[in-house]
Design a protein around this motif. Structure first.
Motif, PDB file in Angstrom:
ATOM      1  N   GLY A 146      44.429 -36.821 -23.810  1.00 11.21           N
ATOM      2  CA  GLY A 146      43.308 -37.754 -23.633  1.00 11.21           C
ATOM      3  C   GLY A 146      43.454 -38.572 -22.358  1.00 11.21           C
ATOM      4  O   GLY A 146      42.458 -38.852 -21.666  1.00 11.21           O
TER       5      GLY A 146
ATOM      6  N   LYS B 298      40.862 -38.420 -19.171  1.00  9.18           N
ATOM      7  CA  LYS B 298      40.229 -39.601 -18.572  1.00  9.18           C
ATOM      8  C   LYS B 298      40.361 -39.571 -17.047  1.00  9.18           C
ATOM      9  O   LYS B 298      39.411 -39.860 -16.311  1.00  9.18           O
ATOM     10  CB  LYS B 298      40.904 -40.857 -19.144  1.00  9.18           C
ATOM     11  CG  LYS B 298      40.164 -42.137 -18.920  1.00  9.18           C
ATOM     12  CD  LYS B 298      40.841 -43.231 -19.733  1.00  9.18           C
ATOM     13  CE  LYS B 298      40.136 -44.555 -19.547  1.00  9.18           C
ATOM     14  NZ  LYS B 298      40.721 -45.603 -20.398  1.00  9.18           N
TER      15      LYS B 298
ATOM     16  N   ARG C  49      38.230 -36.650 -15.519  1.00 11.15           N
ATOM     17  CA  ARG C  49      36.790 -36.940 -15.639  1.00 11.15           C
ATOM     18  C   ARG C  49      36.355 -37.917 -14.541  1.00 11.15           C
ATOM     19  O   ARG C  49      35.330 -37.713 -13.879  1.00 11.15           O
ATOM     20  CB  ARG C  49      36.519 -37.530 -17.021  1.00 11.15           C
ATOM     21  CG  ARG C  49      35.058 -37.742 -17.337  1.00 11.15           C
ATOM     22  CD  ARG C  49      34.901 -38.215 -18.774  1.00 11.15           C
ATOM     23  NE  ARG C  49      33.498 -38.439 -19.081  1.00 11.15           N
ATOM     24  CZ  ARG C  49      32.863 -39.564 -18.822  1.00 11.15           C
ATOM     25  NH1 ARG C  49      33.493 -40.567 -18.235  1.00 11.15           N
ATOM     26  NH2 ARG C  49      31.583 -39.696 -19.110  1.00 11.15           N
TER      27      ARG C  49
ATOM     28  N   ASN D  81      31.317 -34.820 -32.257  1.00 10.16           N
ATOM     29  CA  ASN D  81      31.748 -33.873 -31.227  1.00 10.16           C
ATOM     30  C   ASN D  81      30.590 -33.464 -30.323  1.00 10.16           C
ATOM     31  O   ASN D  81      30.771 -33.286 -29.114  1.00 10.16           O
ATOM     32  CB  ASN D  81      32.392 -32.654 -31.882  1.00 10.16           C
ATOM     33  CG  ASN D  81      33.733 -32.989 -32.503  1.00 10.16           C
ATOM     34  OD1 ASN D  81      34.315 -34.026 -32.198  1.00 10.16           O
ATOM     35  ND2 ASN D  81      34.215 -32.137 -33.382  1.00 10.16           N
TER      36      ASN D  81
ATOM     37  N   LEU E 271      30.077 -36.346 -27.935  1.00  6.10           N
ATOM     38  CA  LEU E 271      31.118 -36.415 -26.905  1.00  6.10           C
ATOM     39  C   LEU E 271      31.050 -35.228 -25.954  1.00  6.10           C
ATOM     40  O   LEU E 271      31.302 -35.376 -24.757  1.00  6.10           O
ATOM     41  CB  LEU E 271      32.499 -36.487 -27.562  1.00  6.10           C
ATOM     42  CG  LEU E 271      32.818 -37.813 -28.261  1.00  6.10           C
ATOM     43  CD1 LEU E 271      34.152 -37.748 -28.988  1.00  6.10           C
ATOM     44  CD2 LEU E 271      32.848 -38.964 -27.245  1.00  6.10           C
ATOM     45  N   ARG E 272      30.733 -34.054 -26.466  1.00  5.53           N
ATOM     46  CA  ARG E 272      30.621 -32.886 -25.571  1.00  5.53           C
ATOM     47  C   ARG E 272      29.532 -33.121 -24.525  1.00  5.53           C
ATOM     48  O   ARG E 272      29.632 -32.685 -23.394  1.00  5.53           O
ATOM     49  CB  ARG E 272      30.284 -31.612 -26.342  1.00  5.53           C
ATOM     50  CG  ARG E 272      31.288 -31.084 -27.327  1.00  5.53           C
ATOM     51  CD  ARG E 272      32.665 -30.870 -26.845  1.00  5.53           C
ATOM     52  NE  ARG E 272      32.831 -30.050 -25.661  1.00  5.53           N
ATOM     53  CZ  ARG E 272      34.019 -29.770 -25.115  1.00  5.53           C
ATOM     54  NH1 ARG E 272      35.119 -30.255 -25.649  1.00  5.53           N
ATOM     55  NH2 ARG E 272      34.110 -29.032 -24.049  1.00  5.53           N
TER      56      ARG E 272
ATOM     57  N   TYR F  78      30.675 -37.171 -22.724  1.00  4.08           N
ATOM     58  CA  TYR F  78      32.030 -37.325 -22.163  1.00  4.08           C
ATOM     59  C   TYR F  78      32.387 -36.101 -21.324  1.00  4.08           C
ATOM     60  O   TYR F  78      32.778 -36.221 -20.169  1.00  4.08           O
ATOM     61  CB  TYR F  78      33.053 -37.533 -23.281  1.00  4.08           C
ATOM     62  CG  TYR F  78      34.407 -37.980 -22.765  1.00  4.08           C
ATOM     63  CD1 TYR F  78      34.731 -39.326 -22.686  1.00  4.08           C
ATOM     64  CD2 TYR F  78      35.354 -37.063 -22.321  1.00  4.08           C
ATOM     65  CE1 TYR F  78      35.954 -39.747 -22.188  1.00  4.08           C
ATOM     66  CE2 TYR F  78      36.577 -37.468 -21.818  1.00  4.08           C
ATOM     67  CZ  TYR F  78      36.870 -38.812 -21.753  1.00  4.08           C
ATOM     68  OH  TYR F  78      38.083 -39.219 -21.247  1.00  4.08           O
TER      69      TYR F  78
ATOM     70  N   ASP G 214      34.387 -43.809 -20.753  1.00  5.29           N
ATOM     71  CA  ASP G 214      35.843 -43.921 -20.700  1.00  5.29           C
ATOM     72  C   ASP G 214      36.374 -44.873 -21.767  1.00  5.29           C
ATOM     73  O   ASP G 214      37.567 -44.880 -22.058  1.00  5.29           O
ATOM     74  CB  ASP G 214      36.279 -44.442 -19.319  1.00  5.29           C
ATOM     75  CG  ASP G 214      36.258 -43.346 -18.273  1.00  5.29           C
ATOM     76  OD1 ASP G 214      36.241 -42.162 -18.674  1.00  5.29           O
ATOM     77  OD2 ASP G 214      36.259 -43.667 -17.074  1.00  5.29           O
TER      78      ASP G 214
ATOM     79  N   VAL H 144      38.437 -38.162 -28.303  1.00  7.51           N
ATOM     80  CA  VAL H 144      38.152 -37.205 -27.228  1.00  7.51           C
ATOM     81  C   VAL H 144      38.991 -35.940 -27.400  1.00  7.51           C
ATOM     82  O   VAL H 144      38.501 -34.826 -27.245  1.00  7.51           O
ATOM     83  CB  VAL H 144      38.438 -37.864 -25.853  1.00  7.51           C
ATOM     84  CG1 VAL H 144      38.283 -36.852 -24.749  1.00  7.51           C
ATOM     85  CG2 VAL H 144      37.506 -39.039 -25.632  1.00  7.51           C
ATOM     86  N   GLU H 145      40.253 -36.148 -27.741  1.00 10.58           N
ATOM     87  CA  GLU H 145      41.123 -34.980 -27.948  1.00 10.58           C
ATOM     88  C   GLU H 145      40.610 -34.108 -29.087  1.00 10.58           C
ATOM     89  O   GLU H 145      40.640 -32.879 -29.012  1.00 10.58           O
ATOM     90  CB  GLU H 145      42.548 -35.450 -28.250  1.00 10.58           C
ATOM     91  CG  GLU H 145      43.305 -35.888 -27.017  1.00 10.58           C
ATOM     92  CD  GLU H 145      44.757 -36.216 -27.336  1.00 10.58           C
ATOM     93  OE1 GLU H 145      45.186 -35.982 -28.477  1.00 10.58           O
ATOM     94  OE2 GLU H 145      45.442 -36.721 -26.438  1.00 10.58           O
TER      95      GLU H 145
ATOM     96  N   ASP I  29      37.763 -31.930 -28.100  1.00  6.68           N
ATOM     97  CA  ASP I  29      38.038 -30.859 -27.137  1.00  6.68           C
ATOM     98  C   ASP I  29      38.901 -29.761 -27.736  1.00  6.68           C
ATOM     99  O   ASP I  29      39.518 -28.990 -27.011  1.00  6.68           O
ATOM    100  CB  ASP I  29      38.723 -31.427 -25.895  1.00  6.68           C
ATOM    101  CG  ASP I  29      38.647 -30.455 -24.721  1.00  6.68           C
ATOM    102  OD1 ASP I  29      37.629 -29.754 -24.605  1.00  6.68           O
ATOM    103  OD2 ASP I  29      39.615 -30.378 -23.943  1.00  6.68           O
TER     104      ASP I  29
END
Lengths: 186, 125
Positions: free
Chosen positions: A69, A73, A76, A138, A141-142, A145, B11, B18-19, B22
């Motif tokens: 993670g 960050k 990104r 998800n 976030l996909r 993020y 952020d 987030v992990e 993914d």
């Protein structure tokens, strides 16, 4: 190799830490960057800069719990900065499209006072994400993020594109309601 | 704050979430199409078709006459030349089933009972 062992290598200033990081997360990091910059060479550049930044920031940081993670960050932000600085990548339109969607639910801060509210925003945002089902979280976030396209998200979750769009719209509205209730002005 | 900064707001999301988002998705990959099996099937069908087409030429001379069709090519039996040789064909006797009546049995008709006639008185001598 375990993440904590890789962190130890960083702390010991052992350069094999970068190799180990690349072996474990290199492909995934490059893929994340590719979604943002949409250019293979630029994505590889971002990946290498990520290793450099991780090397420079560990120590003082020791992200033992969520090392991936932490790397996400970094890459990104690097990829976003590259898109902003290089007009040749022609990703301006895509970023504007995503930002317009984000403006529906996240407040913009134009003054330092508003920036102080970011801590509250962080808490609310994470609480909101945890309240969602795993699939909705998800998908959200996909999109916002990892900046994936709607079609890629639809393929990933085996959904139709309209279904993904509706899910995102409902999530944005829900987040907007929560933030307005807590006193954020959108 | 401009639009790009809004994207940076993400952020703030917890790295743990987030992990989890993914994680690689393992979608079932369909088995690759086997062109070899298709080619083998086509070849088999073609060979069968060719065999069916060639079969009359290969086995035509050895073919036996069909028992269902009369053989008109057989001329071994001499034809009768004189009328005497022509014997009348015996006709098969008609077998009549004795159990079955020839004609329909007459349906019984209803008989109207008649009144008994009184006997005539005996003549006295």
């Amino acid at each position: 190799m375990e993440d904590s062992r890789i962190i130890d290598l960083y702390l010991e200033r052992d350069e094999s830490a970068i190799t180990r990081t690349q072996e474990k997360y290199g492909t995934r990091l490059r893929s994340v960057s590719m979604h943002i910059v949409d250019d293979r060479m630029a994505a590889e550049e971002c990946e290498n800069d990520t290793y450099l930044q991780a090397w420079c920031s560990i120590p003082p940081h020791t992200p033992r719990d969520h090392f991936y993670g932490y790397l996400l960050k970094i890459i990104r932000n690097l990829s976003l900065n590259l898109c902003r600085s290089r007009q040749a990548l022609k990703r301006g339109g895509y970023l504007v499209e995503l930002s317009n969607e984000m403006q529906e639910c996240i407040p913009g801060a134009s003054d330092p006072e508003a920036m102080l509210e970011y801590h509250d925003l962080q808490v609310l945002l994470n609480d909101f994400l945890r309240s969602l089902s795993e699939e909705k979280r998800n998908i959200f976030l996909r999109r916002y993020y990892f900046m994936e396209s709607v079609s890629d998200i639809a393929k990933r979750f085996a959904l139709s594109q309209s279904n993904v769009k509706i899910t995102l719209l409902r999530c944005r509205r829900q987040l907007r309601r929560i933030l307005e209730k807590e006193g954020f002005h959108l | 704050m401009n639009g790009n900064d809004l994207l940076s707001c993400m952020d703030l999301v917890d790295p743990e979430l987030v992990e989890k988002a993914d994680k690689p998705v393992y979608t079932p990959v369909p088995a690759p199409f086997r062109w070899g099996s298709l080619a083998a099937s086509i070849a088999l069908v073609c060979m069968l078709g060719v065999f069916l087409m060639v079969r009359p030429f290969l086995f035509g001379m050895q073919a036996q006459p069909s028992p269902t069709k009369p053989d008109h090519s057989d001329h071994t039996t001499p034809m009768p030349t004189s009328p005497a040789e022509i014997s009348p064909k015996p006709t098969e006797p008609v077998v009549v089933n004795p159990t079955q009546p020839d004609a329909e049995e007459p349906t019984p008709t209803e008989t109207v009972p008649t009144e008994p006639t009184q006997p005539a008185p005996a003549e006295t001598a």
